[in-house]
Motif scaffolding. Sequence first.
Motif, PDB file in Angstrom:
ATOM      1  N   ALA A   1       0.699  -1.363  -0.023  1.00 47.74           N
ATOM      2  CA  ALA A   1       0.050  -0.174  -0.037  1.00 47.74           C
ATOM      3  C   ALA A   1       1.008   1.184   0.152  1.00 47.74           C
ATOM      4  O   ALA A   1       0.668   2.317  -0.667  1.00 47.74           O
ATOM      5  CB  ALA A   1      -1.031   0.021   1.168  1.00 47.74           C
ATOM      6  N   LEU A   2       2.192   1.033   0.609  1.00 43.49           N
ATOM      7  CA  LEU A   2       2.989   2.730   0.708  1.00 43.49           C
ATOM      8  C   LEU A   2       3.584   2.473  -0.573  1.00 43.49           C
ATOM      9  O   LEU A   2       3.735   3.745  -1.090  1.00 43.49           O
ATOM     10  CB  LEU A   2       4.069   2.081   1.912  1.00 43.49           C
ATOM     11  N   VAL A   3       3.918   1.615  -1.373  1.00 44.12           N
ATOM     12  CA  VAL A   3       4.497   1.491  -2.703  1.00 44.12           C
ATOM     13  C   VAL A   3       3.426   2.020  -3.551  1.00 44.12           C
ATOM     14  O   VAL A   3       3.734   3.218  -4.359  1.00 44.12           O
ATOM     15  CB  VAL A   3       4.907   0.124  -3.211  1.00 44.12           C
ATOM     16  N   LYS A   4       2.285   1.721  -3.467  1.00 42.00           N
ATOM     17  CA  LYS A   4       1.184   2.328  -4.447  1.00 42.00           C
ATOM     18  C   LYS A   4       1.022   3.595  -4.220  1.00 42.00           C
ATOM     19  O   LYS A   4       0.648   4.663  -5.191  1.00 42.00           O
ATOM     20  CB  LYS A   4      -0.187   1.370  -4.322  1.00 42.00           C
ATOM     21  N   GLU A   5       0.854   4.193  -2.803  1.00 44.18           N
ATOM     22  CA  GLU A   5       0.526   5.447  -2.607  1.00 44.18           C
ATOM     23  C   GLU A   5       1.628   6.399  -3.168  1.00 44.18           C
ATOM     24  O   GLU A   5       1.529   7.443  -3.466  1.00 44.18           O
ATOM     25  CB  GLU A   5       0.482   5.775  -0.955  1.00 44.18           C
ATOM     26  N   ALA A   6       2.867   5.822  -3.229  1.00 39.71           N
ATOM     27  CA  ALA A   6       3.824   6.907  -3.291  1.00 39.71           C
ATOM     28  C   ALA A   6       4.286   6.716  -4.764  1.00 39.71           C
ATOM     29  O   ALA A   6       4.333   7.836  -5.440  1.00 39.71           O
ATOM     30  CB  ALA A   6       5.427   6.041  -2.833  1.00 39.71           C
ATOM     31  N   VAL A   7       4.078   5.737  -5.595  1.00 36.58           N
ATOM     32  CA  VAL A   7       4.090   5.763  -7.118  1.00 36.58           C
ATOM     33  C   VAL A   7       3.116   6.687  -7.721  1.00 36.58           C
ATOM     34  O   VAL A   7       3.153   7.547  -8.428  1.00 36.58           O
ATOM     35  CB  VAL A   7       4.136   4.425  -7.546  1.00 36.58           C
ATOM     36  N   ASN A   8       1.710   6.516  -7.158  1.00 31.69           N
ATOM     37  CA  ASN A   8       0.823   7.227  -7.545  1.00 31.69           C
ATOM     38  C   ASN A   8       0.927   8.838  -7.264  1.00 31.69           C
ATOM     39  O   ASN A   8       0.336   9.545  -8.144  1.00 31.69           O
ATOM     40  CB  ASN A   8      -0.629   6.907  -6.930  1.00 31.69           C
ATOM     41  N   LEU A   9       1.357   9.003  -6.234  1.00 30.48           N
ATOM     42  CA  LEU A   9       1.809  10.501  -5.891  1.00 30.48           C
ATOM     43  C   LEU A   9       2.627  11.107  -7.043  1.00 30.48           C
ATOM     44  O   LEU A   9       2.525  12.371  -7.357  1.00 30.48           O
ATOM     45  CB  LEU A   9       2.536  10.993  -4.587  1.00 30.48           C
ATOM     46  N   ALA A  10       3.367  10.301  -7.676  1.00 27.70           N
ATOM     47  CA  ALA A  10       4.224  11.074  -8.642  1.00 27.70           C
ATOM     48  C   ALA A  10       3.350  11.516  -9.934  1.00 27.70           C
ATOM     49  O   ALA A  10       3.993  12.393 -10.559  1.00 27.70           O
ATOM     50  CB  ALA A  10       5.273   9.957  -9.370  1.00 27.70           C
ATOM     51  N   PHE A  11       2.159  11.155 -10.046  1.00 27.95           N
ATOM     52  CA  PHE A  11       1.271  11.695 -11.030  1.00 27.95           C
ATOM     53  C   PHE A  11       0.784  13.078 -10.649  1.00 27.95           C
ATOM     54  O   PHE A  11       0.227  13.720 -11.609  1.00 27.95           O
ATOM     55  CB  PHE A  11       0.103  10.886 -11.230  1.00 27.95           C
ATOM     56  N   GLU A  12       0.817  13.284  -9.294  1.00 34.62           N
ATOM     57  CA  GLU A  12       0.018  14.429  -8.888  1.00 34.62           C
ATOM     58  C   GLU A  12       0.861  15.685  -8.437  1.00 34.62           C
ATOM     59  O   GLU A  12       0.529  16.823  -8.214  1.00 34.62           O
ATOM     60  CB  GLU A  12      -0.471  14.131  -7.465  1.00 34.62           C
ATOM     61  N   THR A  13       2.153  15.585  -8.206  1.00 34.77           N
ATOM     62  CA  THR A  13       3.168  16.400  -7.453  1.00 34.77           C
ATOM     63  C   THR A  13       4.421  16.964  -8.158  1.00 34.77           C
ATOM     64  O   THR A  13       4.999  15.952  -9.136  1.00 34.77           O
ATOM     65  CB  THR A  13       3.055  15.932  -5.998  1.00 34.77           C
ATOM     66  N   THR A  14       4.967  17.831  -7.526  1.00 32.59           N
ATOM     67  CA  THR A  14       6.623  18.141  -8.271  1.00 32.59           C
ATOM     68  C   THR A  14       7.277  17.107  -7.487  1.00 32.59           C
ATOM     69  O   THR A  14       7.023  16.290  -6.528  1.00 32.59           O
ATOM     70  CB  THR A  14       7.151  19.481  -7.523  1.00 32.59           C
ATOM     71  N   LEU A  15       8.611  16.951  -8.378  1.00 29.82           N
ATOM     72  CA  LEU A  15       9.463  16.081  -7.902  1.00 29.82           C
ATOM     73  C   LEU A  15      10.076  16.332  -6.463  1.00 29.82           C
ATOM     74  O   LEU A  15      10.218  15.262  -5.547  1.00 29.82           O
ATOM     75  CB  LEU A  15      10.738  15.861  -8.755  1.00 29.82           C
ATOM     76  N   ASP A  16      10.356  17.577  -6.259  1.00 32.62           N
ATOM     77  CA  ASP A  16      10.801  17.649  -4.808  1.00 32.62           C
ATOM     78  C   ASP A  16       9.813  17.243  -3.555  1.00 32.62           C
ATOM     79  O   ASP A  16      10.291  16.749  -2.505  1.00 32.62           O
ATOM     80  CB  ASP A  16      10.952  19.285  -4.602  1.00 32.62           C
ATOM     81  N   GLN A  17       8.344  17.625  -4.020  1.00 30.68           N
ATOM     82  CA  GLN A  17       7.500  17.254  -2.993  1.00 30.68           C
ATOM     83  C   GLN A  17       7.229  15.729  -2.830  1.00 30.68           C
ATOM     84  O   GLN A  17       7.044  15.134  -1.906  1.00 30.68           O
ATOM     85  CB  GLN A  17       6.012  17.934  -3.178  1.00 30.68           C
ATOM     86  N   GLY A  18       7.335  15.101  -4.076  1.00 33.40           N
ATOM     87  CA  GLY A  18       7.147  13.609  -4.311  1.00 33.40           C
ATOM     88  C   GLY A  18       8.497  12.968  -3.529  1.00 33.40           C
ATOM     89  O   GLY A  18       8.139  12.074  -2.821  1.00 33.40           O
ATOM     90  N   LEU A  19       9.691  13.564  -3.754  1.00 35.43           N
ATOM     91  CA  LEU A  19      10.622  12.878  -3.023  1.00 35.43           C
ATOM     92  C   LEU A  19      10.841  12.963  -1.490  1.00 35.43           C
ATOM     93  O   LEU A  19      10.915  12.298  -0.634  1.00 35.43           O
ATOM     94  CB  LEU A  19      11.779  13.481  -3.426  1.00 35.43           C
ATOM     95  N   ARG A  20      10.321  14.132  -1.061  1.00 43.57           N
ATOM     96  CA  ARG A  20       9.868  14.287   0.448  1.00 43.57           C
ATOM     97  C   ARG A  20       8.803  13.330   0.876  1.00 43.57           C
ATOM     98  O   ARG A  20       9.182  12.650   2.175  1.00 43.57           O
ATOM     99  CB  ARG A  20       9.446  15.734   0.693  1.00 43.57           C
ATOM    100  N   PHE A  21       7.741  13.287   0.224  1.00 39.45           N
ATOM    101  CA  PHE A  21       6.574  12.502   0.542  1.00 39.45           C
ATOM    102  C   PHE A  21       7.192  10.807   0.650  1.00 39.45           C
ATOM    103  O   PHE A  21       7.028  10.271   1.669  1.00 39.45           O
ATOM    104  CB  PHE A  21       5.440  12.377  -0.154  1.00 39.45           C
ATOM    105  N   GLU A  22       7.931  10.519  -0.561  1.00 36.96           N
ATOM    106  CA  GLU A  22       8.564   9.067  -0.449  1.00 36.96           C
ATOM    107  C   GLU A  22       9.501   8.770   0.806  1.00 36.96           C
ATOM    108  O   GLU A  22       9.345   7.777   1.436  1.00 36.96           O
ATOM    109  CB  GLU A  22       9.246   8.848  -1.589  1.00 36.96           C
ATOM    110  N   ARG A  23      10.209   9.796   1.160  1.00 35.06           N
ATOM    111  CA  ARG A  23      11.116   9.699   2.522  1.00 35.06           C
ATOM    112  C   ARG A  23      10.486   9.703   3.608  1.00 35.06           C
ATOM    113  O   ARG A  23      10.477   8.553   4.512  1.00 35.06           O
ATOM    114  CB  ARG A  23      12.079  10.953   2.398  1.00 35.06           C
ATOM    115  N   ARG A  24       9.178  10.398   3.712  1.00 35.81           N
ATOM    116  CA  ARG A  24       8.317  10.102   4.952  1.00 35.81           C
ATOM    117  C   ARG A  24       7.752   9.019   4.981  1.00 35.81           C
ATOM    118  O   ARG A  24       7.669   8.503   6.113  1.00 35.81           O
ATOM    119  CB  ARG A  24       7.405  11.425   4.836  1.00 35.81           C
ATOM    120  N   LEU A  25       7.366   8.420   4.051  1.00 34.11           N
ATOM    121  CA  LEU A  25       6.547   7.252   4.027  1.00 34.11           C
ATOM    122  C   LEU A  25       7.719   6.049   4.583  1.00 34.11           C
ATOM    123  O   LEU A  25       7.599   4.964   4.999  1.00 34.11           O
ATOM    124  CB  LEU A  25       5.957   6.807   2.619  1.00 34.11           C
ATOM    125  N   PHE A  26       8.771   6.345   3.662  1.00 26.75           N
ATOM    126  CA  PHE A  26      10.108   5.314   4.009  1.00 26.75           C
ATOM    127  C   PHE A  26      10.375   5.340   5.878  1.00 26.75           C
ATOM    128  O   PHE A  26      10.362   4.193   6.107  1.00 26.75           O
ATOM    129  CB  PHE A  26      11.477   5.665   3.234  1.00 26.75           C
TER     130      PHE A  26
END
Length: 258
Positions: free
Chosen positions: A206-231
């Motif tokens: 579920a974490l993977v799905k949430e993170a990959v799907n965010l790549a469709f929605e946001t900037t790279l910087d915000q996406g990378l930050r979100f991915e780190r927080r999920l990690f």
Amino acid sequence: MTEFSTILAEKHDGYALITLNRPEALNALNLEVMTELTAAAAEFDADPEVKSIVITGAGRAFAAGADIKEMKDLTFSKAYEADWFAGWQDLASVRKPIIAAVNGFALGGGCELAMMCDILIASEKAKFGQPEINLGVLPGMGGSQRLTRAIGKAKAMDLCLTGRFIGAEEAERSGLAARVVAPEALMDEAVSIAGVIAGKSRIASALVKEAVNLAFETTLDQGLRFERRLFHASLATADQKEGMAAFVEKRDPQFTDS
Ligand code: CAA
């Protein structure tokens, strides 16, 4: 499990299988299909024994689009008031991985449904397209948006403006399909992917799905930050402790989805 009339919904060991079942109409997606498919998917999403969902179509189509016969007399006011097609968002909101096993035509809403799924496996017989232009309309279930993000502007414009169909090989080459297999191997391939996912942590999936799907929605910087927080958050799960301990101890992990 609820009884449905336009789909077949079955629970198997570790995964669920939903088959669109209006083969006489090439599985055209009418309101009833949308209601039943989203209800079945929600039921499986809530079932802890189900780790992923496979969607396929009965007969020679995955789905040949939204039901044209249902829409032909639809007016702007009625469609706007009902927010026609908005209910499909319920499928896109499912948190478990969904595998589309595309057996034949995936056109219009059928292609859009396949793109709402997470792993798209195509039979060599699959045909993809957004032929709404031939009906005097445009895609309405995400084709102009998800297709463009999946395969880029050049190909998306080509498909949406000409309405031409592409085969499985071009779909894979373009980044629309993840894998192409012989028609007789399609369901085995989809079920084998479901089997692989069943061996993983449900939380990690579920974490993977949430993170990959965010790549469709946001900037790279915000996406990378979100991915780190999920990690970072994943470090709070028992499955992370088990997964890493199993690696160090050279054994298979036993995930508990916690
Ligand atoms: N809606 C309703 N019925 C459909 C349908 C659809 N999207 N697609 C096929 N059918 C029906 C046909 O009307 C036919 O029913 P009858 O026997 O009662 O006439 C039956 O399925 C079999 O279809 P065909 O006889 O047309 O089969 P074929 O092999 O000659 O052609 C096809 C196959 C090329 C897929 C053709 O059926 C076709 O072009 N279908 C429509 C594709 C399309 O335009 N899809 C987009 C729909 S709009 C949309 O999806 C909007 C959106 O963005 C959400």
